[in-house]
Design a protein around this motif. Structure first.
Motif: not given
Length: 272
Positions: A233-246
């Motif tokens: 949700a943080v990523r979808d809000a526009g924050w450029p979060v690194h990595g993948r769900p794992q």
């Protein structure tokens, strides 16, 4: 090269305990392992390991088992009493202890881990400490500098290389996490006083905390599922979060440093 007579820095409190740094060590394996694999000399410095050598011993074991068997770890401490006390745990050349500070005792490591070292320094001193260490790294090397609570349940760290700070990682033991807002208590020194309105780190922690609460419906599936949903949700809000769900499932959230750079005109503030 012989260590200088006066190591750069001051003696830390030295508090440590087994597995306190397991969370950051696992992140180093996953995120910095390629640096060590590509290094001509896989030398790692544990800067300011504390009153006992346990976390340096653990770091060497984890890196040797999961990255390179020939990795070498040198624990550096300013206090000669701590260096002498660590001597029985040494296993040269795989693991050694010496007196040194931010100048790294003349070593040129591929990686430096400095945890709970800068907490007692002034924020204005952080950028100089980062530069001092980064200038002494081997080509392609990196510094991982941060802090955590006494049991290693929550923590955060900055990845720094020759170009300056690159990323910020927030980390938590999800099984005991009540609220991501708790992470604010263990931000790196560069950000610990910046969790206030108007600062981006404040916005990030608030966004993560809001997303965690919004994901309460995932709690029956376990805290990892709830955390993954919150990070997504943080990523979808526009924050450029690194990595993948794992990667997120391990309790990590990593973002580029520029998105949390302190909003300060102070020339000494650590900026990207």
């Amino acid at each position: 090269m012989a260590a200088p007579a006066r190591p750069l820095g001051v003696v830390t409190r030295g508090t440590t305990s087994p597995n306190r740094l397991r969370r950051v060590d696992n992140w180093i394996v996953a995120s910095c392992g390629d640096r060590l694999r590509a290094s001509v000399d896989p030398l790692v410095v544990d800067l300011g390991y504390g009153a006992t050598p346990v976390t340096a011993v653990e770091l060497r074991a984890r890196l040797a088992a999961r990255v390179r068997r020939d990795v070498r770890v040198v624990g550096l401490e300013i206090d000669p009493v701590r260096v002498a006390a660590a001597a029985p745990a040494a296993d040269p050349p795989r693991l050694a202890f010496a007196r040194g500070g931010f100048e790294l005792a003349g070593l040129r490591p591929a990686l430096v881990r400095a945890f709970n070292v800068l907490r007692q320094y002034d924020e204005s001193e952080v950028a100089d400490a980062w530069r001092t260490v980064a200038d002494r790294l081997a080509p392609g090397g990196a510094l991982v500098e941060g802090t955590c609570d006494e049991l290693g349940r929550i923590g955060s760290w900055v990845l720094v290389d020759a170009g300056g700070p690159r990323t910020l990682t927030l980390a938590a033991r999800l099984s005991s996490l009540e609220s991501p807002a708790d992470l604010a208590e263990r931000l790196p020194k560069a950000l610990i006083h910046r969790n206030v309105p108007g600062e981006r780190i404040h916005d990030l922690i608030r966004a993560l905390d809001d997303a965690w609460r919004a994901a309460a419906g995932y709690a029956p599936f376990g805290p990892r599922q709830r955390w993954v949903q919150a990070v997504r949700a943080v990523r979808d809000a526009g924050w450029p979060v690194h990595g993948r769900p794992q990667h997120w499932r391990q309790g990590y959230l990593t973002v580029p440093w520029p998105v949390v750079t302190p909003a300060s005109t102070d020339p000494h503030a650590p900026r990207g």
